[in-house]
Design a protein around this motif. Structure first.
Motif, PDB file in Angstrom:
ATOM      1  N   GLN A 187      13.973  -0.739  50.345  1.00 22.10           N
ATOM      2  CA  GLN A 187      13.853   0.655  49.931  1.00 22.10           C
ATOM      3  C   GLN A 187      15.074   1.496  50.292  1.00 22.10           C
ATOM      4  O   GLN A 187      15.318   2.530  49.672  1.00 22.10           O
ATOM      5  CB  GLN A 187      12.583   1.279  50.526  1.00 22.10           C
ATOM      6  CG  GLN A 187      11.299   0.587  50.109  1.00 22.10           C
ATOM      7  CD  GLN A 187      11.153   0.482  48.597  1.00 22.10           C
ATOM      8  OE1 GLN A 187      11.556   1.377  47.846  1.00 22.10           O
ATOM      9  NE2 GLN A 187      10.595  -0.628  48.125  1.00 22.10           N
ATOM     10  N   LEU A 188      15.836   1.077  51.302  1.00 24.18           N
ATOM     11  CA  LEU A 188      17.028   1.830  51.700  1.00 24.18           C
ATOM     12  C   LEU A 188      18.288   1.368  50.974  1.00 24.18           C
ATOM     13  O   LEU A 188      19.362   1.902  51.217  1.00 24.18           O
ATOM     14  CB  LEU A 188      17.248   1.726  53.212  1.00 24.18           C
ATOM     15  CG  LEU A 188      16.188   2.428  54.080  1.00 24.18           C
ATOM     16  CD1 LEU A 188      16.436   2.130  55.555  1.00 24.18           C
ATOM     17  CD2 LEU A 188      16.183   3.933  53.830  1.00 24.18           C
ATOM     18  N   ASP A 189      18.153   0.383  50.108  1.00 22.13           N
ATOM     19  CA  ASP A 189      19.305  -0.105  49.356  1.00 22.13           C
ATOM     20  C   ASP A 189      19.904   1.049  48.547  1.00 22.13           C
ATOM     21  O   ASP A 189      19.215   1.677  47.729  1.00 22.13           O
ATOM     22  CB  ASP A 189      18.873  -1.241  48.431  1.00 22.13           C
ATOM     23  CG  ASP A 189      20.045  -1.859  47.683  1.00 22.13           C
ATOM     24  OD1 ASP A 189      21.155  -1.909  48.237  1.00 22.13           O
ATOM     25  OD2 ASP A 189      19.861  -2.282  46.525  1.00 22.13           O
ATOM     26  N   GLY A 190      21.168   1.364  48.807  1.00 25.17           N
ATOM     27  CA  GLY A 190      21.833   2.451  48.100  1.00 25.17           C
ATOM     28  C   GLY A 190      21.650   3.821  48.721  1.00 25.17           C
ATOM     29  O   GLY A 190      22.169   4.816  48.194  1.00 25.17           O
ATOM     30  N   VAL A 191      20.918   3.901  49.850  1.00 23.89           N
ATOM     31  CA  VAL A 191      20.706   5.182  50.534  1.00 23.89           C
ATOM     32  C   VAL A 191      21.595   5.236  51.777  1.00 23.89           C
ATOM     33  O   VAL A 191      21.612   4.294  52.575  1.00 23.89           O
ATOM     34  CB  VAL A 191      19.225   5.338  50.955  1.00 23.89           C
ATOM     35  CG1 VAL A 191      19.024   6.659  51.700  1.00 23.89           C
ATOM     36  CG2 VAL A 191      18.305   5.257  49.739  1.00 23.89           C
ATOM     37  N   THR A 192      22.339   6.303  51.945  1.00 28.45           N
ATOM     38  CA  THR A 192      23.188   6.471  53.123  1.00 28.45           C
ATOM     39  C   THR A 192      22.300   6.561  54.365  1.00 28.45           C
ATOM     40  O   THR A 192      21.461   7.448  54.465  1.00 28.45           O
ATOM     41  CB  THR A 192      24.044   7.737  53.000  1.00 28.45           C
ATOM     42  OG1 THR A 192      24.795   7.673  51.779  1.00 28.45           O
ATOM     43  CG2 THR A 192      25.003   7.868  54.176  1.00 28.45           C
ATOM     44  N   THR A 193      22.503   5.618  55.306  1.00 26.63           N
ATOM     45  CA  THR A 193      21.560   5.483  56.422  1.00 26.63           C
ATOM     46  C   THR A 193      22.294   5.236  57.730  1.00 26.63           C
ATOM     47  O   THR A 193      23.258   4.466  57.781  1.00 26.63           O
ATOM     48  CB  THR A 193      20.591   4.307  56.175  1.00 26.63           C
ATOM     49  OG1 THR A 193      19.930   4.494  54.919  1.00 26.63           O
ATOM     50  CG2 THR A 193      19.553   4.203  57.281  1.00 26.63           C
ATOM     51  N   VAL A 194      21.824   5.883  58.794  1.00 25.18           N
ATOM     52  CA  VAL A 194      22.253   5.591  60.159  1.00 25.18           C
ATOM     53  C   VAL A 194      21.007   5.138  60.912  1.00 25.18           C
ATOM     54  O   VAL A 194      20.032   5.886  61.007  1.00 25.18           O
ATOM     55  CB  VAL A 194      22.881   6.809  60.856  1.00 25.18           C
ATOM     56  CG1 VAL A 194      23.274   6.457  62.289  1.00 25.18           C
ATOM     57  CG2 VAL A 194      24.099   7.300  60.078  1.00 25.18           C
TER      58      VAL A 194
END
Length: 358
Positions: A187-194
């Motif tokens: 689900q976080l694929d392509g989402v800017t995440t720390v």
């Protein structure tokens, strides 16, 4: 990296009681960066500052090129709800009086999305996190893993520009954590995440890069597997599951005082021309052999004193004043804290890392 390709750019300075957190973070759009460090290193402070819950003493935060926080003139201070940043922590913090569907629809509705569309989108997100048909349930009817899935759906339904994860898997059992980890990766694929984590498995599974934070400073960063393969500190060595001893190159091998190690022939030849250069020896605990007193000969192995014995799932971890050794339970009979033993390792199990490689 062009400005348009940067999802998050920040210089965070926050004074704490014993040290200041002083960190620069730069995350490409759609990239996931893991942050690891000892307890009290400033990891949660970093996330809280990015989210706007802790004020900066110095620095600046920009999301997709737009400054949302700046201490220097001209001062900018964007409220947390207006930053496009969402923080997901260990506690799902679902609204207990709302259904799962209304929890997930809350963000879009607050942003002005019509009720019908927000609820339809919520049902889609609930299915995407693996809970199809759960929209009418209440938070108290959910397991810990289900509640965390709903929290992820609620966070992503708000279409954030940046997602911050503060150890969201730490309170879950290993099987549930593994399921949630796989869901997060999808689900976080392509989402800017720390993502702050204490588990190397999370960093490897979720992140493109790893930042190591110790006492408020970045001590190492790079591709996750590259950092774990060449630890620059004892903390990184511990999470990578390896021994790390600093010494110098000597005679085609490595030396620290009277302790001498050799590596493979090709590695030794490469090192031979660089005597006296700072060099770190890295090897796995399971590659070290213990030679009991009375069994060693002159010059055989390295002298070490046992500090303590620690049971593990696979046997016993023997902590010595030089390194750690993993041994089968059957091979530890009679070993006691304070005993002097000698240690031996096959040269093929030793890697040497210079400061320039870290």
């Amino acid at each position: 990296m062009s400005a348009a390709a940067v999802g998050l750019s920040a210089r965070i300075v926050v004074a704490r009681e014993h040290f200041a957190v002083d960190v620069e973070v730069r995350v490409a759009s759609g990239e996931t960066v893991a942050v690891m460090g000892p307890s009290g290193a400033g990891k949660s402070t970093l996330l809280q500052a990015l989210a706007g819950f802790v004020p900066l003493d110095e620095g600046e935060i920009a999301v997709e090129g737009q400054v949302v926080d700046r201490v220097a003139a001209p001062r900018v201070r964007t409220e947390p709800m207006q930053r496009g940043i969402v923080l997901l922590g260990q506690n799902p913090r679902l609204f207990p009086h709302l259904s799962v569907r209304e929890n997930v629809a809350f963000g879009p509705r607050a942003a002005g999305v019509p009720v019908t569309d927000a609820r339809r989108g919520a049902d889609d997100w609930i299915a995407r996190v693996g809970l199809p048909g759960a929209g009418d349930r209440r938070p108290h009817e959910l397991s810990g893993g289900e509640a965390q899935r709903v929290a992820v759906a609620r966070a992503l339904a708000a279409a954030p520009r940046v997602v911050l994860l503060d150890e969201p898997l730490v309170a879950l059992d290993p099987e549930t954590a593994g399921d949630i980890r796989r869901m997060l990766r999808d689900q976080l694929d392509g989402v800017t995440t720390v993502a702050v984590t204490h588990d190397a498995a999370d960093a490897v599974a979720l992140a493109d890069r790893l930042i190591v934070l110790e006492a408020g400073r970045v001590t190492q960063e790079g591709a996750v597997r590259e950092v774990l393969a060449a630890p620059a500190s004892g903390f990184v060595a511990s999470i990578a599951g390896v021994n790390r001893i600093e010494g110098v190159s000597a005679g085609g091998g490595w030396r620290k005082g009277e302790l001498v190690l050799s590596s493979t022939e090709s590695a030794s030849r490469a090192l031979a021309a660089h005597d006296g250069v700072p060099l770190t020896a890295i090897f796995r605990p399971q590659d070290v052999q213990i030679i009991r007193s009375g069994e060693w000969g002159p010059g055989d192995g390295w002298r070490a004193r046992i500090i303590r014995l620690e049971p593990t799932l696979a046997g016993i971890r023997v902590h010595t004043d030089l390194c750690q050794i993993d041994v089968a339970l059957a091979d530890t009979a009679g070993l006691v804290a304070g005993e002097v033993v000698r240690l031996r390792i096959d040269p093929a199990g030793v890697r040497f890392v210079s400061p320039s490689q870290r």
